[in-house]
Motif scaffolding. Sequence first.
Motif, short mmCIF file in Angstrom:
data_model
loop_
_atom_site.label_atom_id
_atom_site.label_comp_id
_atom_site.label_asym_id
_atom_site.label_seq_id
_atom_site.Cartn_x
_atom_site.Cartn_y
_atom_site.Cartn_z
N HIS A 232 0.78 -1.21 0.06
CA HIS A 232 0.05 0.13 -0.11
C HIS A 232 0.93 1.24 0.14
CE1 HIS A 232 -3.93 1.86 0.49
NE2 HIS A 232 -3.62 2.49 1.34
N PRO A 233 0.76 2.29 -1.09
CA PRO A 233 1.87 3.12 -1.19
C PRO A 233 1.28 4.14 0.06
CG PRO A 233 0.15 3.36 -2.84
CD PRO A 233 0.16 1.84 -1.96
N ALA A 234 2.44 4.72 0.57
CA ALA A 234 2.29 5.66 1.75
C ALA A 234 1.64 7.04 1.15
CB ALA A 234 3.52 5.96 2.51
N LYS A 235 0.78 7.76 1.87
CA LYS A 235 0.40 9.11 1.32
C LYS A 235 1.53 10.21 1.81
CE LYS A 235 -4.70 8.76 1.82
NZ LYS A 235 -5.75 9.02 2.44
N GLU A 236 1.83 11.07 0.84
CA GLU A 236 2.68 12.08 0.85
C GLU A 236 1.97 13.47 0.64
OE1 GLU A 236 6.92 13.70 -0.62
OE2 GLU A 236 6.24 11.50 -1.09
#
Length: 355
Positions: A232-236
């Motif tokens: 799951h890609p991290a939010k930035e």
Amino acid sequence: MDVPITSDIVLLSGNSHPELANLISARLGVKSGGCAVYHKTNRETMVEIGDSVRGKDIYIIQTGTKDCNNNIMELLIMAYACKTSSAKSVVAVIPYLPYSKQCKMRKRGCIVSKLLAKMMCNSGLTHIITMDLHQKEIQGFFDCPVDNLRASPFLLQYIQECIPDYRNSIIVARNPGSANKATSYAERLRLGIAVIHGEQKEAESDEVDGRYSPPTIPRSRTMDAGVGVPIHPAKEKPPINVVGDVGGRIAIMVDDLIDDVHSFVAAAEVLKERGAYKIYVLATHGLLSSDAPRLIEDSPIDEVVVTNTIPHELQKMQCHKIKTVDISIMLSEAIRRIHNKESMSYLFKNVTLED
């Protein structure tokens, strides 16, 4: 407000906000009932009701403060004492409902406001009067009627009467999540709106709730994700930015609760850099925890306007920028209408759900 003094109504109050309880009883013309709430040496809460409550309508005035756990226990014990003393009905007047921000499922957590609602209903409460819940869906957690009053008419009146040249103002949403509330204020005041995006502090919708999809089952005409579950890609979040023109305008930030003011101060600094020459913060509930008064005093914020749902006299002595709007007239009118079995529609007239 002319209210007939009847013998079947009893006002009780805990230790959370005696000043608000006195204002409400004075407006209703009803003397507060004799009720002592104190703590024993082992910190257990004791409640002693001096007057008879048998067959009467009881209204318990108790709000949430920084000592919210004691506030809750006082309310529960008072409600149960009235229930076991054969009171006809027990109505809780809770201007600020504690734990209302914990209304969503988090990773290995729970929905605390649902637990609190069950405890309140089981203690004997038959009706809840509150103000500006963090999420209006919290009303569905209760097994008894809940009247969620709005403080926006008082704050709108403050803007129109106490902010010079308010026509040159712009309503600012501190984050995209509060854009609905800001839009409602802007439409009523016929003003523009700006939204701050890229705030340092994570919004509630960005927090990880731990609910991931199960592993995908490869089948025809589907993408092959390889071995295992995709990461799951991290939010930035992007750098803090203002969507809308605030140059040469009065910026008015609106929210339902001011507790930790770091995000408000950061937003005010950005608005000041973008050319706003005055900055106001308006909110219903002013918890103002920790060193909030000092941070507000040293910030570009010109005024912080909150209602008296939560006592904050100490914070006002520490910071001259904090102003108070009295909402006791709405709470007392709600009590009067419920007791006289009148419609509550008037208190919600011309108030939309976004408020």
